[in-house]
Design a protein around this motif. Structure first.
Motif, mmCIF file in Angstrom:
data_model
loop_
_atom_site.group_PDB
_atom_site.id
_atom_site.type_symbol
_atom_site.label_atom_id
_atom_site.label_comp_id
_atom_site.label_asym_id
_atom_site.label_seq_id
_atom_site.Cartn_x
_atom_site.Cartn_y
_atom_site.Cartn_z
ATOM 1 N N PHE A 45 25.403 27.303 13.417
ATOM 2 C CA PHE A 45 24.083 27.780 13.946
ATOM 3 C C PHE A 45 23.679 26.528 14.713
ATOM 4 C CE2 PHE A 45 24.908 30.460 10.323
ATOM 5 C CZ PHE A 45 24.595 31.748 10.795
ATOM 6 N N TYR A 46 23.281 26.581 16.124
ATOM 7 C CA TYR A 46 22.921 25.390 16.828
ATOM 8 C C TYR A 46 21.875 25.862 17.865
ATOM 9 C CZ TYR A 46 27.147 27.376 18.788
ATOM 10 O OH TYR A 46 28.092 28.335 19.319
ATOM 11 N N ASP A 47 21.384 24.966 18.388
ATOM 12 C CA ASP A 47 20.616 24.930 19.439
ATOM 13 C C ASP A 47 20.738 24.060 20.702
ATOM 14 O OD1 ASP A 47 19.511 22.523 18.806
ATOM 15 O OD2 ASP A 47 17.272 22.860 18.419
ATOM 16 N N ILE B 251 21.029 29.584 19.251
ATOM 17 C CA ILE B 251 19.790 29.872 19.259
ATOM 18 C C ILE B 251 18.657 29.040 19.751
ATOM 19 C CG2 ILE B 251 17.888 30.691 17.669
ATOM 20 C CD1 ILE B 251 20.235 31.014 15.369
ATOM 21 N N ASP B 252 17.947 29.287 20.584
ATOM 22 C CA ASP B 252 17.344 28.342 21.540
ATOM 23 C C ASP B 252 16.041 27.612 20.868
ATOM 24 O OD1 ASP B 252 16.660 26.545 23.664
ATOM 25 O OD2 ASP B 252 15.963 28.073 24.989
ATOM 26 N N ASN B 253 15.878 27.548 19.634
ATOM 27 C CA ASN B 253 14.808 27.128 18.967
ATOM 28 C C ASN B 253 15.324 26.703 17.353
ATOM 29 O OD1 ASN B 253 12.749 27.675 16.818
ATOM 30 N ND2 ASN B 253 11.388 27.804 18.468
ATOM 31 N N TYR B 254 15.094 25.521 17.348
ATOM 32 C CA TYR B 254 15.503 24.959 15.990
ATOM 33 C C TYR B 254 14.852 25.309 14.781
ATOM 34 C CZ TYR B 254 11.318 22.150 14.758
ATOM 35 O OH TYR B 254 9.780 21.838 14.623
ATOM 36 N N VAL C 131 16.904 28.587 14.122
ATOM 37 C CA VAL C 131 18.317 28.153 13.575
ATOM 38 C C VAL C 131 18.256 27.908 12.157
ATOM 39 C CG1 VAL C 131 19.714 26.046 13.765
ATOM 40 C CG2 VAL C 131 18.835 26.915 15.956
ATOM 41 N N PHE C 132 17.265 27.343 11.717
ATOM 42 C CA PHE C 132 17.192 27.130 10.128
ATOM 43 C C PHE C 132 17.003 28.443 9.363
ATOM 44 C CE2 PHE C 132 17.240 22.628 11.114
ATOM 45 C CZ PHE C 132 17.894 22.242 9.987
ATOM 46 N N LYS C 133 16.058 29.208 10.123
ATOM 47 C CA LYS C 133 15.833 30.885 9.500
ATOM 48 C C LYS C 133 17.013 31.502 9.529
ATOM 49 C CE LYS C 133 10.945 31.144 10.470
ATOM 50 N NZ LYS C 133 9.847 32.080 11.217
#
Length: 546
Positions: free
Chosen positions: A134-136, A155-158, A161-163
């Protein structure tokens, strides 16, 4: 009897081999989460308040001697983390690399044209493993063959990404996950490395790491999970990609079962070792083409770890910076855990018997300060501040001007409070072609002077030589000068090396309004030089008087 001794020797060797193997055997990891944070410098890492990363260090180990690969940009370094080799093997040399635009052919490729990744290694040797990324930063997904992952998502939001990664890891009881956040790198480019905004970005990512850790704890999955937290490069100013240690040297953290606890890994490390270490933890055989090695110093099962006895505390930092100044400098120190700070002002290594910092320090003379945090016998990295104090100049003139192509800002270049780099074309140097540099300085009023420092460049391949000699003359009326200090060629050669040099001339204090500096050019390239007999260059930059 001979046969008995032979058999005894063979049995002893076998037993020692078995014992050695048992000592270096690591129980297979249940789960590994690799967390990538882009652009975290060593100083940024230590300045930022990161309670969650610190918790991982308490339950593991940290390397402060990990090095990035060249060039110090994201593409080659993240590839080296994930592919177990350097750019010369995996072929990823730029940001935005794809199979179509790559110029270096990977030393080995799968049928789809990819160098073997840690994802591929796990899939092939642990076929049932649950693997995700998973990465932005979208170019990450072009570096490896995605068919080996159960989940691969940009995913364009860090925060998202964690969620999303946390939810997926828990729901699937994942074996391996890579989580990447690019926020610190973005803030570094926008506001400068070490800026408040940059430091806050590291702290913001730490908050999300805390979220991941809390959720794993709730799911009873935290204690069985190994974490590795890595980065790709540091930075200088608004960027990176250069050869400074601020860009090359980065932190590397490992935590969880089988790892030494609350220790600093003192062995040298590099980004290629990340995948090799993961392979070892999962009990996998790494490809021959990988050049990475296991970070043995992190594992209690290896003898190497016995040398890693020092714990970790944050380096102290200061409101002051190294540089050249014309006024009194006030210096304060601080750290993140209120550990006592000790310092020296003569360039020596501080310890608990050194001066203890308690109140603001003031300096009106040049000084080399080293500061260290010490707590329960644990020592931090040393902070160094080189503060040069130079008297302001009313006026200055050169007897002969520098060559037109290397004239920078004229005589003002010598007093602009900035020292040039090793590169003679950086616009910071005055170049004198065969001529000497003769400089007259007026301080407007009499000054108490006991030191003159001259920045000069030595690059003999490019016909640039250190001064043949240096002489300093003093005067109270601007007419009658008296020699106060000189250096011969032999003395200069002892203290100058290839590259940037600071030549220091110290003498008994005098009171003088005027100074004359004469730095003599060697004149001609000497015998044996590739340009023997041709005109030599003398390159001078900053002149500091105190």
């Amino acid at each position: 009897m001979r046969n008995f001794h032979k058999n005894y020797l063979v049995i002893s060797i076998l037993l020692l081999s078995i014992i050695s193997c048992q000592q270096e055997k690591h129980e297979k990891a249940d789960r590994i989460i690799l967390i990538g944070i882009d652009g975290v410098s060593l100083s940024g890492f230590e300045k930022a308040k990161t309670p969650n990363i610190n918790k991982l260090i308490k339950n593991g180990a940290v390397s402060l001697k990990t090095r990035a690969v060249m060039p110090t940009i994201s593409g080659p370094n993240w590839a080296s983390h994930l592919l177990g080799a350097g750019p010369e093997q995996h072929g990823i040399t730029i940001n935005g690399w794809t199979k179509a635009n790559g110029t270096v052919i990977p030393s080995i490729q799968d049928i789809d044209g990819y160098f073997p990744s840690v994802f591929q290694l796990i899939r092939e040797q642990l076929p049932k493993a649950k693997i995700g990324a998973f990465y932005d930063w979208s170019p990450l997904g072009d570096m490896y063959n995605k068919k080996h992952l159960d989940k691969d998502e940009y995913i364009d939001n860090y925060i998202e990404v964690f969620k999303k990664s946390t939810t997926w890891i828990i729901e699937n009881k994942a074996d391996f996950a890579f989580i990447y956040a690019g926020l610190p790198d973005t803030k570094g480019h926008s506001y400068k490395w070490e800026s408040d905004e940059y430091i806050k970005a590291i702290e913001d990512v730490d908050v999300q790491i805390g979220f991941l850790m809390d959720e794993l704890s709730k799911a009873n999955m935290f204690d069985e999970t190994n974490f590795i937290v890595v980065t790709d490069h540091g930075g200088v100013g608004y960027g990176h990609g250069g050869l400074s240690m601020a860009e090359i040297e980065i932190p590397w953290i490992i935590s969880g079962p089988g790892i030494i606890k609350d220790k600093t890994i003192k062995q040298v490390n590099n980004v290629e070792n990340t995948s090799s270490t993961i392979a070892y933890m999962f009990g996998l055989k790494q490809p021959y083409e990988w050049t990475g090695k296991v970070v043995k110093g992190a594992f209690s099962s290896f003898e190497d770890s016995k040398n890693n006895t020092m714990g970790y505390i944050n380096q102290p930092f200061s409101n002051a910076k190294s540089g050249i100044f014309q006024d009194i400098q006030k210096v304060d120190f601080y750290n993140n855990d209120s550990s006592p700070i000790y310092y020296t002002v003569d360039g020596s290594v501080p310890d608990s018997s050194s001066l203890k910092y308690e109140n603001t320090l003031s300096f009106d003379k040049s000084v080399s300060i080293n500061a260290i945090s010490i707590k329960n016998g644990i020592k931090s990295r040393i902070l160094n501040l080189d503060i040069e104090i130079s008297y302001p100049v009313k006026s200055a003139r050169l007897k002969k001007q520098a060559a037109k192509e290397y004239s920078a800002q004229g005589v003002a270049t010598l007093f602009d409070l900035e020292i040039g780099t090793n590169y003679f074309k950086d616009g910071q140097w005055l170049g004198f072609h065969e001529n000497d540099m003769v400089l007259n300085i007026d301080f407007a009023e009499s000054k108490n002077i006991n030191s003159v420092k001259i920045s000069c460049l030595k690059n003999e391949y490019s016909y640039i030589f250190a001064p043949q000699s240096i002489e300093i003359f003093a005067s109270e009326n601007g007419t009658d000068y008296e020699l106060v200090k000189s250096m011969t060629k032999a003395e200069i050669d002892e203290v100058t090396f290839s590259g940037l040099n600071l030549v220091v001339l110290q003498f008994q204090a005098i009171n003088s309004r005027y100074l004359k500096l004469v730095a003599k050019n060697i004149g001609k390239c000497p015998a044996g030089h590739r340009a023997e007999g041709e005109k030599a260059w003398l390159f001078v930059d900053e002149v500091m008087v105190n």
